[in-house]
Enzyme design. Sequence first.
Site, mmCIF file in Angstrom:
data_model
loop_
_atom_site.group_PDB
_atom_site.id
_atom_site.type_symbol
_atom_site.label_atom_id
_atom_site.label_comp_id
_atom_site.label_asym_id
_atom_site.label_seq_id
_atom_site.Cartn_x
_atom_site.Cartn_y
_atom_site.Cartn_z
ATOM 1 N N GLY A 81 0.806 -1.205 0.000
ATOM 2 C CA GLY A 81 0.000 0.000 0.000
ATOM 3 C C GLY A 81 0.840 1.256 0.000
ATOM 4 O O GLY A 81 0.298 2.350 0.223
ATOM 5 N N ASP A 82 2.133 1.127 -0.205
ATOM 6 C CA ASP A 82 3.012 2.290 -0.271
ATOM 7 C C ASP A 82 4.208 1.919 -1.144
ATOM 8 O O ASP A 82 4.165 0.914 -1.849
ATOM 9 C CB ASP A 82 3.438 2.722 1.135
ATOM 10 C CG ASP A 82 3.614 4.234 1.256
ATOM 11 O OD1 ASP A 82 4.179 4.828 0.306
ATOM 12 O OD2 ASP A 82 3.219 4.816 2.270
ATOM 13 N N ASP A 83 5.271 2.710 -1.090
ATOM 14 C CA ASP A 83 6.422 2.456 -1.951
ATOM 15 C C ASP A 83 6.979 1.048 -1.729
ATOM 16 O O ASP A 83 7.137 0.608 -0.588
ATOM 17 C CB ASP A 83 7.516 3.475 -1.660
ATOM 18 C CG ASP A 83 7.036 4.909 -1.841
ATOM 19 O OD1 ASP A 83 6.320 5.171 -2.823
ATOM 20 O OD2 ASP A 83 7.378 5.761 -0.997
#
Length: 482
Positions: free
Chosen positions: A261-263
């Site tokens: 859900g992120d980098d």
Amino acid sequence: MEQFLKCCLIRLHKIQFLVIVLGVISIGGGVECRKARKYERLEYSAINCRSHSASITEFGGVGDGKTLNTKAFQAAVNKLSQYGSDGGAQLYVPAGKWLTGSFNLTSHFTLYLHKDAVLLASQDIASWPVIEPLASYGHGRDTAGGRYISLIFGTNLTDVVVTGENATIDGQGSLWWQQFHKKKLKFTRPYLIEIMHSDNIQISNLTFLNSPSWNIHPVYSSNIIMQGITILAPVTSPNTDGINPDSCTNTRIEDSYIVSGDDCIAVKSGWDEYGIRYGMPTKQLVIRRLTCISPYSAAIALGSEMSGGIQDVRAEDIVAINTESGVRIKTAIGRGGFVKDIYVKGMTLHTMKWVFWMTGNYGSHADNKYDKNALPVIQGINYQDVVANNVSMAGRLEGISGDPFTGVCLSNVTITMAKKAKKYPWTCNDIEGTSSGVVPMPCGLLPDQGPEKVGRMCDFPAETLAIDKVVLQRCAYTMSLH
């Protein structure tokens, strides 16, 4: 006399029979015992093999998914730490579901997980210890103050291996995500693994599942190998970064698959005035053979917390699918620090919002004490051999007024735009650089040098970094399963 001899023979036969029977019983019992005792041979590659080995079951561990094993893990590590000067020790975690809270590692130590072993992170938030914020950040990332310690934690260590046969470390993060969204957490969420102030670290051949926040966080450390990593989290989960090398030197990340859900990989080195003061850059970082899926973030992000500096990053053979951007630079006024000597070679991208994204207006700050005169230096950013399709916008390159990003180089780049792509494929301001063989043609701030320059620009470094010279040993152990 004859009768006496008959009696003697009868007794002799009985004795022989008894000896034979006892022998059969004895042999049969021995065979049965050997059948009951099962052994398993472990073979894997590691920076160092160990002279001693023990199983978590020897310390009272129970892999039923219900029994809390925190004390068993810590007791095992504490006991095995005595072998640090005698060839080190391995802790074996057999098949099973091992519920546990946070536990600390020790030096000259291997944590090895069987392929059917699952470490389950405790969901009793109140039982998680709270530790001090990182000095280079000023305070916790979620809330001001402390932070919950990571599930697997270590500081001031040397020669540590966490590995397995693609076993699973499950953070059971849903509860944490809910509490975060409701703003009910008093401290920053825990990571699955954090290693601090340490040297010679290996994390390999494991699956990390549903972390409460970041998955793997080496910080203030050096000589780190992370390979064969699978990281999985819902793409809507908050801040579930995959691997975050933070103020680290000589790091190798390879052969990894990340859905988050992120980098997927976020390279960091401290936040605003705290990172500037700490002054510990991330440098000499190799990233290769990475596959990333992250619709709302980057395959590789440099920053935004980069106030200690980021230098000499080499990324190659990167595949990103349905990911917001390829390699993104995130910085802002007040960050200070630098991002320079970045080399990217061989990216294959499918369904992207931006292929190239650099922003100097990433406004998240640790507090309002940051120095508005602390301008970041962004220079020497090199991309070559990039193929992307179904792209909404080729590039969004935005430096800082009065502080342009310089030395941006693009070579041999082919981008196929999506049917509903933006009208203008490039947006550029406050940048300086060159290009060759880029389709669609980039903005005027990246003038084309002609077809003869294709393959002769944005050169990837030829020299080998020290971390790539590290050769893993082949380790083998025979473990009793009882």
